[in-house]
Design an enzyme around this catalytic site. Structure first.
Site, PDB file in Angstrom:
ATOM      1  CG  ASP A  22      -0.978 -31.190   4.973  1.00  0.00           C
ATOM      2  OD1 ASP A  22      -0.188 -30.608   4.600  1.00  0.00           O
ATOM      3  OD2 ASP A  22      -1.481 -32.221   4.328  1.00  0.00           O
TER       4      ASP A  22
ATOM      5  CD  GLU B 217       7.188 -31.141   4.473  1.00  0.00           C
ATOM      6  OE1 GLU B 217       7.845 -31.695   3.827  1.00  0.00           O
ATOM      7  OE2 GLU B 217       7.786 -30.173   5.661  1.00  0.00           O
ATOM      8  CD  GLU B 218       1.525 -32.764  -0.449  1.00  0.00           C
ATOM      9  OE1 GLU B 218       2.285 -33.628  -1.273  1.00  0.00           O
ATOM     10  OE2 GLU B 218       0.267 -33.148  -0.061  1.00  0.00           O
TER      11      GLU B 218
ATOM     12  CD  GLU C 207       9.077 -40.060   1.622  1.00  0.00           C
ATOM     13  OE1 GLU C 207       8.984 -39.831   0.465  1.00  0.00           O
ATOM     14  OE2 GLU C 207       9.072 -38.851   2.490  1.00  0.00           O
TER      15      GLU C 207
HETATM   16  C1  NOJ Z   1       8.036 -32.329   0.050  1.00  0.00           C
HETATM   17  C2  NOJ Z   1       7.063 -32.675   1.053  1.00  0.00           C
HETATM   18  O1  NOJ Z   1       7.829 -33.096   1.906  1.00  0.00           O
HETATM   19  C3  NOJ Z   1       6.098 -33.538   0.464  1.00  0.00           C
HETATM   20  O2  NOJ Z   1       5.443 -34.076   1.620  1.00  0.00           O
HETATM   21  C4  NOJ Z   1       5.221 -33.107  -0.553  1.00  0.00           C
HETATM   22  O3  NOJ Z   1       4.488 -33.984  -0.946  1.00  0.00           O
HETATM   23  C5  NOJ Z   1       6.241 -32.739  -1.684  1.00  0.00           C
HETATM   24  N1  NOJ Z   1       7.169 -31.655  -1.171  1.00  0.00           N
HETATM   25  C6  NOJ Z   1       5.454 -31.860  -2.780  1.00  0.00           C
HETATM   26  O4  NOJ Z   1       4.955 -30.726  -2.406  1.00  0.00           O
HETATM   27  C1  NOJ Z   2       7.773 -35.540   3.507  1.00  0.00           C
HETATM   28  C2  NOJ Z   2       6.683 -36.090   4.477  1.00  0.00           C
HETATM   29  O1  NOJ Z   2       5.567 -35.484   3.705  1.00  0.00           O
HETATM   30  C3  NOJ Z   2       6.660 -35.008   5.525  1.00  0.00           C
HETATM   31  O2  NOJ Z   2       5.503 -35.145   6.415  1.00  0.00           O
HETATM   32  C4  NOJ Z   2       8.106 -35.097   6.322  1.00  0.00           C
HETATM   33  O3  NOJ Z   2       7.921 -34.340   7.367  1.00  0.00           O
HETATM   34  C5  NOJ Z   2       9.224 -34.904   5.384  1.00  0.00           C
HETATM   35  N1  NOJ Z   2       9.171 -35.791   4.166  1.00  0.00           N
HETATM   36  C6  NOJ Z   2      10.650 -35.371   5.965  1.00  0.00           C
HETATM   37  O4  NOJ Z   2      10.651 -36.856   6.240  1.00  0.00           O
END
Ligand code: NOJ
Ligand code: NOJ
Length: 620
Positions: A206, A209-210, A433
């Site tokens: 998703d 990224e999890e 962020e």
């Molecule tokens: C980095 C991802 O970008 C973020 O969305 C995620 O929560 C963390 N890794 C932990 O998996």
């Molecule tokens: C973590 C976020 O969860 C993800 O959606 C995003 O693409 C990356 N950071 C980079 O900003």
């Protein structure tokens, strides 16, 4: 202008003059247009600073959109396909609305994305299309081999959307050079559309990224991309039958995210997934597939649809209870909101993009109600009572007095989320962020490009809603193709080609072979296995660039580690395995292995091969 005047009048008249029913009690001290314009300018500059050539993007390939200049805790000095495309969507819209200086950034985006499409990576390569699902790259346009949640299937769709919007502008112009440019851009778009048509029905990670599964955000943006991609392709005289055949299947599938009360962010998840499904994923999905010409359509989850309103209310309420900074908020106040309640990333905080998204979605809904009745039903009454406590079920037509009160309350509520966000924007206007759930201090990556882009799109949405100013482009949600669903899980396989006329190198191998390395190796919990070898696909024998294996099929009887790698055909690679220990130390195998990758199948399809290995030495 008229509405602006009404709003100002309402805010200035404590007794609400002609208003028949009491307005929402929330008082916005500063509806904030001047604050908003200041922060908007900071945001546009914030975006430009983070693009290669910009002041905070040193060492970044010219035109590449960095996620953030933060290099540690977290290291965001990569380019994410999603963040870059969402940012470019904003840039293209602003360009169309008259900011002509953005053209150069758009053209650099076209050429750098054409290059990136050809960069083979741990998700795959261009020949099979699989490589297009790679979420992020180094900012010098090279592959990132580290462990990551991949593939992520929203990226190609979002990139297509940004480029389609630009291409429509090119085609609308009378300059034939622009038409040629549109044809070149099409070659990039086409790879992304084929990817969507081929892989939309497969799971992936998703937007956070999890979670591996199907993501509402991804499905919604994929559907949009195919619908508008088919329309653009037709204008260019291309064969769009694949997109036309899959879009209706995707529309049908999109309905499966609706659970009757809210949008489930993730479905088809793996065992152990345990969340309510209420998630900013859906709010951002609705925003990104907003169509100013659509009705309040449930099936495409338009901002003013019942589904979106119910979902929004459910989403906002989740965060009232969980963040300390919201603890004094009443049930009708704005609150800081984050990704989802169960979030633990940096301890799970509110985000700027998500809190601003609530405002943006409300401004879009407001704009849609200029042409659509507001129909308050028992399902949406709780939402309406939140924005306007005296709301009652009924149908309110554009132009009616009560309709104007409802709309004013919608804008008022949107503004309250902007004001809420302003409470946590530090001096100087920088947008990180996240901000702390405990005390509101900025957290995680500083100067997040996506935060700035989100501020800009929120501001543009507000201008469009209040001034009836220019809106974002329609993607064809009201068109026939986007309105009829067929429920088949189809997939169409297409041919991917480097977009050479758009700037891609013509060096990518025409095909690749999918190699599965099965390694029999006993490990203990916390110990992980990696593969590296003598080519760039295999990390050039650098420990940092080694490819992670998965132990999903590992059992005590069968200690199986799996590595799936796409490699160019007919080359012999050398490789070894290595172990990374919980204390970060590394144990590299003493054997050097070799494998001759077979040639591609004659029909050019993705070939495959299986390698069975056993960990040799040292020990274990
Ligand atoms: C980095 C991802 O970008 C973020 O969305 C995620 O929560 C963390 N890794 C932990 O998996
Ligand atoms: C973590 C976020 O969860 C993800 O959606 C995003 O693409 C990356 N950071 C980079 O900003």
């Amino acid at each position: 202008m008229l509405l602006q005047t009404i709003l100002t009048a309402l805010a200035a008249t404590p007794l609400h003059g002609v208003v028949a029913k009491p307005l929402h009690p929330r008082q916005i001290a500063q509806p904030g247009p001047s604050n908003i314009e200041t922060e908007y300018n900071i945001s546009i500059q914030g975006v430009l600073d983070n693009i290669g050539g910009g002041s905070k993007a040193s060492g970044v390939y010219t035109g590449v959109i960095l996620a953030s200049p933060s290099t540690q805790e977290p290291n965001y000095s990569y380019t994410w396909t999603r963040d870059a495309a969402l940012t470019m969507k904003m840039i293209v819209e602003d360009f169309i609305h008259g900011r002509t200086s953005f053209r150069e950034q758009i053209q650099l985006y076209v050429s750098t994305q054409a290059i990136l499409q050809t960069v083979s990576n741990p998700s795959g390569a261009l020949g099979s299309g699989r490589g297009l699902g790679e979420p992020k790259y180094y900012s010098n346009l090279t592959r990132f081999n580290g462990d990551w949640g991949r593939p992520q299937r929203d990226g190609p769709a979002l990139r297509a959307t940004a480029l389609i919007t630009y291409s429509r502008w090119l085609l609308n112009s009378t300059d034939t050079a622009n038409h040629d440019e549109a044809n070149n851009v099409w070659d990039v778009i086409q790879n992304d559309l084929i990817y969507v048509a081929q892989y939309w029905n497969q799971t992936g990670f998703d937007l956070w990224e999890e979670v591996n599964g199907s993501s509402f955000f991804a499905s919604a943006v994929q559907h949009r991309a195919l619908v508008e991609g088919a329309a653009l392709g037709k204008l260019l005289g291309k064969d769009v039958s694949a997109y036309e055949s899959q879009a209706p299947n995707m529309l049908c599938f999109l309905q499966s995210y609706w659970n009757g009360e809210y949008i489930l962010a993730n479905i088809n998840t793996e065992p152990g997934f345990n969340r309510t499904g209420i998630d900013a994923n859906s709010v951002l999905g609705v925003i990104t597939t907003y169509d100013p010409e659509a009705s309040c359509d449930d099936s495409t989850f338009q901002p003013c649809s019942d589904r979106s309103l119910m979902n929004l209310k459910a989403y906002i309420d989740v965060f009232r209870a969980i963040y300390t900074i919201n603890k004094n908020a009443t049930a009708t106040d704005a609150v800081a909101v984050g990704r989802y309640a169960e979030d633990i990333y940096v301890d799970g905080n509110p985000w700027y993009i998500t809190t601003l998204a609530v405002a943006e979605i409300l401004y879009y809904a407001k704009a849609q109600w200029a042409n659509n009745d507001i129909v308050i039903t028992d399902r949406t009454l709780p939402f309406w009572q939140y924005v306007y406590p005296s709301a009652q079920e009924g149908t309110y037509k554009p132009g009616q007095n009560e309709t104007d009160h409802l709309l004013a309350a919608i804008v008022d509520t949107g503004d309250s989320f902007v004001d809420k966000t302003f409470e946590y924007i530090p001096e100087g206007g920088g947008l990180a962020e996240q901000f702390s759930r405990e005390n509101g201090a900025p957290l995680s990556a500083r100067d997040l490009t996506w935060s700035y882009a989100a501020f800009a799109t929120m501001r543009n949405a507000r201008v469009a809603a209040l001034d009836n100013g220019p809106s974002v482009q329609s993607w064809g949600a009201p068109s026939k193709l986007a309105r009829f669903g067929t429920c088949s899980p189809g997939s169409i396989t297409g041919t991917y080609k480097p977009a050479v006329n758009a700037g891609a190198p013509d060096t990518a191998p025409p095909c690749t072979v999918l190699i599965t390395f099965n390694l029999n190796a006993t490990t203990f919990y916390g110990e992980n296995l990696y593969l590296f070898g003598n080519t760039s696909d295999l990390g050039n024998f650098s420990v940092n660039d080694a490819l992670a294996g998965t132990a999903k099929e590992y059992t005590d009887e069968h200690p199986l580690w799996k590595f799936v790698v796409e490699l160019p055909p007919a080359e012999t690679v050398e490789y070894s395995y290595l172990r990374k220990e919980p204390d970060a130390s590394v144990i590299v195998e003493t054997v050097h292995r070799a494998f001759a990758v077979p040639g591609c199948p004659a029909d050019g399809s993705l070939g495959d091969a299986l390698v069975e290995d056993v960990w040799v030495a040292p020990g274990k």
